[in-house]
Design a protein around this motif. Structure first.
Motif, mmCIF file in Angstrom:
data_model
loop_
_atom_site.group_PDB
_atom_site.id
_atom_site.type_symbol
_atom_site.label_atom_id
_atom_site.label_comp_id
_atom_site.label_asym_id
_atom_site.label_seq_id
_atom_site.Cartn_x
_atom_site.Cartn_y
_atom_site.Cartn_z
ATOM 1 N N LYS A 289 -11.123 5.016 -5.299
ATOM 2 C CA LYS A 289 -12.418 5.133 -4.615
ATOM 3 C C LYS A 289 -12.754 3.817 -3.934
ATOM 4 O O LYS A 289 -12.668 2.745 -4.539
ATOM 5 C CB LYS A 289 -13.522 5.505 -5.603
ATOM 6 N N GLY A 290 -13.118 3.913 -2.659
ATOM 7 C CA GLY A 290 -13.508 2.723 -1.921
ATOM 8 C C GLY A 290 -12.354 1.898 -1.400
ATOM 9 O O GLY A 290 -12.565 0.828 -0.822
ATOM 10 N N GLU A 291 -11.117 2.383 -1.583
ATOM 11 C CA GLU A 291 -9.967 1.621 -1.108
ATOM 12 C C GLU A 291 -9.958 1.554 0.415
ATOM 13 O O GLU A 291 -10.339 2.505 1.101
ATOM 14 C CB GLU A 291 -8.675 2.271 -1.610
ATOM 15 N N ASP A 292 -9.521 0.435 0.950
ATOM 16 C CA ASP A 292 -9.518 0.223 2.392
ATOM 17 C C ASP A 292 -8.619 1.249 3.092
ATOM 18 O O ASP A 292 -7.512 1.546 2.624
ATOM 19 C CB ASP A 292 -9.019 -1.198 2.700
ATOM 20 N N ASN A 293 -9.111 1.761 4.224
ATOM 21 C CA ASN A 293 -8.360 2.772 4.963
ATOM 22 C C ASN A 293 -6.983 2.283 5.376
ATOM 23 O O ASN A 293 -6.014 3.052 5.415
ATOM 24 C CB ASN A 293 -9.133 3.198 6.217
ATOM 25 N N ARG A 294 -6.892 1.000 5.702
ATOM 26 C CA ARG A 294 -5.604 0.459 6.149
ATOM 27 C C ARG A 294 -4.539 0.611 5.064
ATOM 28 O O ARG A 294 -3.393 0.985 5.349
ATOM 29 C CB ARG A 294 -5.765 -1.018 6.523
ATOM 30 N N GLU A 295 -4.917 0.307 3.831
ATOM 31 C CA GLU A 295 -3.968 0.395 2.727
ATOM 32 C C GLU A 295 -3.567 1.835 2.450
ATOM 33 O O GLU A 295 -2.404 2.127 2.162
ATOM 34 C CB GLU A 295 -4.569 -0.243 1.466
ATOM 35 N N VAL A 296 -4.549 2.732 2.517
ATOM 36 C CA VAL A 296 -4.262 4.142 2.266
ATOM 37 C C VAL A 296 -3.281 4.681 3.301
ATOM 38 O O VAL A 296 -2.270 5.316 2.962
ATOM 39 C CB VAL A 296 -5.563 4.976 2.295
ATOM 40 N N MET A 297 -3.553 4.401 4.579
ATOM 41 C CA MET A 297 -2.692 4.917 5.646
ATOM 42 C C MET A 297 -1.324 4.255 5.637
ATOM 43 O O MET A 297 -0.306 4.904 5.906
ATOM 44 C CB MET A 297 -3.383 4.742 6.997
ATOM 45 N N LYS A 298 -1.268 2.967 5.325
ATOM 46 C CA LYS A 298 0.020 2.270 5.258
ATOM 47 C C LYS A 298 0.891 2.874 4.159
ATOM 48 O O LYS A 298 2.071 3.169 4.366
ATOM 49 C CB LYS A 298 -0.201 0.779 4.982
ATOM 50 N N ARG A 299 0.299 3.057 2.980
ATOM 51 C CA ARG A 299 1.045 3.605 1.852
ATOM 52 C C ARG A 299 1.514 5.032 2.152
ATOM 53 O O ARG A 299 2.664 5.393 1.885
ATOM 54 C CB ARG A 299 0.169 3.576 0.605
ATOM 55 N N ALA A 300 0.632 5.841 2.719
ATOM 56 C CA ALA A 300 0.979 7.227 3.035
ATOM 57 C C ALA A 300 2.083 7.282 4.084
ATOM 58 O O ALA A 300 3.042 8.065 3.965
ATOM 59 C CB ALA A 300 -0.254 7.976 3.522
ATOM 60 N N ARG A 301 1.968 6.458 5.118
ATOM 61 C CA ARG A 301 2.962 6.470 6.181
ATOM 62 C C ARG A 301 4.331 6.054 5.656
ATOM 63 O O ARG A 301 5.350 6.680 5.957
ATOM 64 C CB ARG A 301 2.533 5.538 7.313
ATOM 65 N N ARG A 302 4.363 4.987 4.873
ATOM 66 C CA ARG A 302 5.645 4.524 4.338
ATOM 67 C C ARG A 302 6.219 5.514 3.331
ATOM 68 O O ARG A 302 7.440 5.642 3.202
ATOM 69 C CB ARG A 302 5.474 3.132 3.728
ATOM 70 N N GLY A 303 5.338 6.226 2.636
ATOM 71 C CA GLY A 303 5.815 7.282 1.747
ATOM 72 C C GLY A 303 6.501 8.392 2.517
ATOM 73 O O GLY A 303 7.540 8.909 2.083
ATOM 74 N N THR A 304 5.948 8.755 3.685
ATOM 75 C CA THR A 304 6.572 9.811 4.493
ATOM 76 C C THR A 304 7.882 9.322 5.108
ATOM 77 O O THR A 304 8.822 10.110 5.268
ATOM 78 C CB THR A 304 5.623 10.304 5.599
ATOM 79 N N ILE A 305 7.946 8.046 5.465
ATOM 80 C CA ILE A 305 9.204 7.494 5.985
ATOM 81 C C ILE A 305 10.285 7.551 4.905
ATOM 82 O O ILE A 305 11.426 7.962 5.159
ATOM 83 C CB ILE A 305 9.003 6.039 6.469
ATOM 84 N N CYS A 306 9.912 7.160 3.687
ATOM 85 C CA CYS A 306 10.843 7.241 2.554
ATOM 86 C C CYS A 306 11.289 8.681 2.336
ATOM 87 O O CYS A 306 12.484 8.953 2.143
ATOM 88 C CB CYS A 306 10.159 6.689 1.307
ATOM 89 N N ALA A 307 10.339 9.622 2.384
ATOM 90 C CA ALA A 307 10.674 11.039 2.208
ATOM 91 C C ALA A 307 11.578 11.530 3.331
ATOM 92 O O ALA A 307 12.416 12.415 3.122
ATOM 93 C CB ALA A 307 9.400 11.877 2.161
ATOM 94 N N GLY A 308 11.423 10.956 4.539
ATOM 95 C CA GLY A 308 12.281 11.323 5.658
ATOM 96 C C GLY A 308 13.746 11.041 5.377
ATOM 97 O O GLY A 308 14.628 11.833 5.729
ATOM 98 N N TYR A 309 14.004 9.918 4.704
ATOM 99 C CA TYR A 309 15.392 9.605 4.324
ATOM 100 C C TYR A 309 15.874 10.535 3.214
ATOM 101 O O TYR A 309 17.023 11.004 3.233
ATOM 102 C CB TYR A 309 15.500 8.142 3.876
ATOM 103 N N PHE A 310 15.013 10.810 2.227
ATOM 104 C CA PHE A 310 15.391 11.740 1.165
ATOM 105 C C PHE A 310 15.730 13.126 1.731
ATOM 106 O O PHE A 310 16.623 13.808 1.228
ATOM 107 C CB PHE A 310 14.258 11.877 0.145
#
Length: 579
Positions: A289-310
């Motif tokens: 709760k209250g986490e900065d949008n930049r961190e949320v989007m960065k983590r989500a984006r890099r998670g999808t990139i990782c999933a792209g390789y999987f």
């Protein structure tokens, strides 16, 4: 002891038994620890999530995607049609669209509502309450057509050809085991078992791949690959099953996979699944709760990139072994591998039994059993939640939590029974994976149109979204009905009605899917011209302010671009090799 036995021997049964006991213990310990951790915790914090690291998000997306249909269906379609269905699996590039385009919109609405949204909630907010409710209805129907029936079928096939258990005993036994597991394990048990199954599935599947190639190549993996490509390249009257695009009408696969349309059709289904399905989206939006949008989007984006390789792995884990099975079965006297022409859906189970050494096949089977149970258990939980939250609670408010849990379980029982009744129809239509994608092609266009236009167009009105979803679903179900009657348009039908409607029921399934998407989009724009516009709040939820745009820009750097280009390059290389 014969370590290369082609049967399940006592060592395999011992490893399987000990493995299942170990899994049960691990799940039990995990549940006990979770309950201790939750004592005194704020439930809202628990529901909001803590925001897992990007590599965990990537692994979670991969585990959520790998289901029972891969264990049986993907290998089966590989044995029958080679890489024709690889379009649906070679979609690491599509997962990037979730991280780069959709996550910023979903996060914007999360900020507005102060909590993580679900996909039905998004449609209720962007369009109307009925739109979100219809999404829940469609989801429950999809569970009957594509989840419960498919998973029970795969369990029956897998247990029959690997363990020798009669088909219906295996299918019904899987449901009963999963029901017990769901009641006592809950979602925490599902997540724990998913973590256990993933490494076993990956290691076990690649063992099947490499040992299968070595068997085919008389000890040489590279020679095995050449032999597989040579054999599969001569199938289907010499047109072969080693290329992803089929351009000539004389090619037997042209009827099912016509030219470039196969790529468009697979992309529509992929867009729906990877960018709008709650099963996937919920894994990238976790945050404090209250986490900065930049961190949320960065983590989500890099998670999808990782999933792209999987996502590059399943073709090699399941589809290629199916092609190897077809090559081995062509010379049973030499390789001792037997698979009938009508047993392609059993290709992977037969490969596990024949090519893996004793003991290892028992361990790998533990992973497969876990995958079957978690796949079905996750949908049991989703079904109970959907029915209770979207239908039963609004109709019967004020009841006890115990009452709602019972109602959810009864709804799940009803869905399971309907799924089992549907199985004979499903089994008569096509190979498992082809059937699954055919059904999804009837559901995806409405989802894609409603979500994509709801996010990227401010002109679309609430009523247009509502009728786009309902209209697209109704047309898809009418097409499904004609598919059942005409056996996917292959049976000759006589009479004025069938002659006049041949354009509807005889059109190739992928061409039909593309035109259905175009029709729904046009319909939504026409309805928007005559209905009330979206409210200011609804428009604000999809409008980026200058400050929010800068937050999006600051959430990525050159590493995200390089990682994304790597996924695209690997997908492109696969298409180039199998073009």
């Amino acid at each position: 002891m014969n370590w290369s036995s082609h049967e399940f021997i006592w060592l395999d049964w011992a490893v399987l038994t000990l493995g299942i006991i170990a899994v049960i213990c691990a799940v039990y310990i995990s549940i006990v620890r979770d309950k201790r951790k939750m004592k005194g915790a704020d439930s809202q914090d628990y529901l909001f999530g803590k925001g897992e690291p990007w590599w965990v998000i990537g692994a979670a997306i991969f585990a959520a995607n790998i289901g029972s249909e891969h264990l049986v269906g993907l290998a089966g379609t590989g044995a029958k049609d080679g890489v024709g269905m690889a379009h649906w699996e070679m979609q690491g590039w599509m997962i990037l669209i979730l991280g780069w385009l959709f996550v910023p919109f979903y996060q914007l609405l999360n900020n507005k509502l102060g909590r993580i949204i679900t996909m039905p909630e998004f449609l209720k907010f962007r369009y109307t309450k009925r739109t979100g409710t219809w999404l829940s209805v469609i989801t429950l129907i999809a569970y009957i057509l594509t989840k419960v029936s498919v998973t029970a079928f795969t369990g029956g096939i897998f247990f029959e050809f690997l363990l020798g258990i009669p088909f219906w005993y295996g299918a019904l036994g899987l449901i009963l085991i999963t029901a017990v597991f769901t009641i006592f394990g809950g979602m925490k048990g599902v997540m724990t078992m998913s973590a256990i199954q993933t490494p076993i599935l990956i290691i076990g599947s690649f063992l099947v791949l490499f040992l299968g190639l070595a068997t085919l190549g008389d000890g040489s993996i590279t020679q095995g690959w050449s032999s597989m490509m040579e054999f599969c390249g001569k199938l289907h009257n010499g047109y072969g099953t080693t290329h992803m695009f089929h351009w000539e009408e004389g090619d037997p696969m042209y009827h099912d996979y016509p030219g470039f349309v196969v790529f468009l059709g697979a992309s529509i289904i992929g867009f729906w699944y990877w960018c709008t399905d709650q099963h996937i989206v919920q894994r990238v939006l976790g945050q404090r709760k209250g986490e900065d949008n930049r961190e949320v989007m960065k983590r989500a984006r890099r998670g999808t990139i990782c999933a792209g390789y999987f996502k590059l792995l399943p073709v090699f884990m399941f589809l290629i072994p199916g092609m190897i099975a077809a090559a081995l079965a062509a010379d049973p006297a030499k390789y001792g591998f037997h698979m009938g022409a009508d047993q392609t859906d059993a290709a992977f189970a037969l490969m596990v039994k024949d090519v893996l050494p004793a003991g290892v096949k028992g361990l790998v089977t533990v992973g497969f059993v876990c995958a079957l149970v978690t796949s079905l258990a996750a949908f049991f939980n989703s079904c109970a939640t959907l029915f209770t939250e979207d239908f039963y609670k609004p109709l019967r408010p004020g009841k006890s939590e115990k009452h709602y849990v019972f109602a959810g379980r009864m709804a799940t029982v009803a869905v399971v029974i309907l799924g089992l009744l549907w199985m004979p129809v499903m089994m008569s239509m096509d190979t498992l994976y082809s059937y699954l994608q055919n059904i999804q092609s009837l559901l995806a266009p409405a989802m894609v149109a409603v979500f994509a236009l709801g996010i990227f167009s401010k002109r679309i009105t609430p009523k247009a979204g509502e009728w786009g979803l309902i209209g697209g679903f109704v047309i898809g179900m009418l097409r499904l009905l004609t598919n059942i009657i005409t056996k996917n348009g292959n049976d000759p039908m006589s009479g004025a009605f069938w002659d006049c409607t041949s354009w509807f029921w005889q059109t190739n399934w992928l061409v039909f899917e593309c035109w259905l998407l175009v029709f729904i989009i046009v319909m939504m724009f026409v309805i928007s011209a005559f209905t009330k516009k979206a409210s200011a709040d609804q428009i604000a939820a999809i409008t980026f302010t200058s400050d929010y745009r800068s937050q999006i820009r600051e959430s990525w750097d050159w590493r995200d671009i390089a990682g994304s280009l790597g996924v695209i390059a690997l997908c492109g290389a696969f298409y180039w090799y199998f073009f």
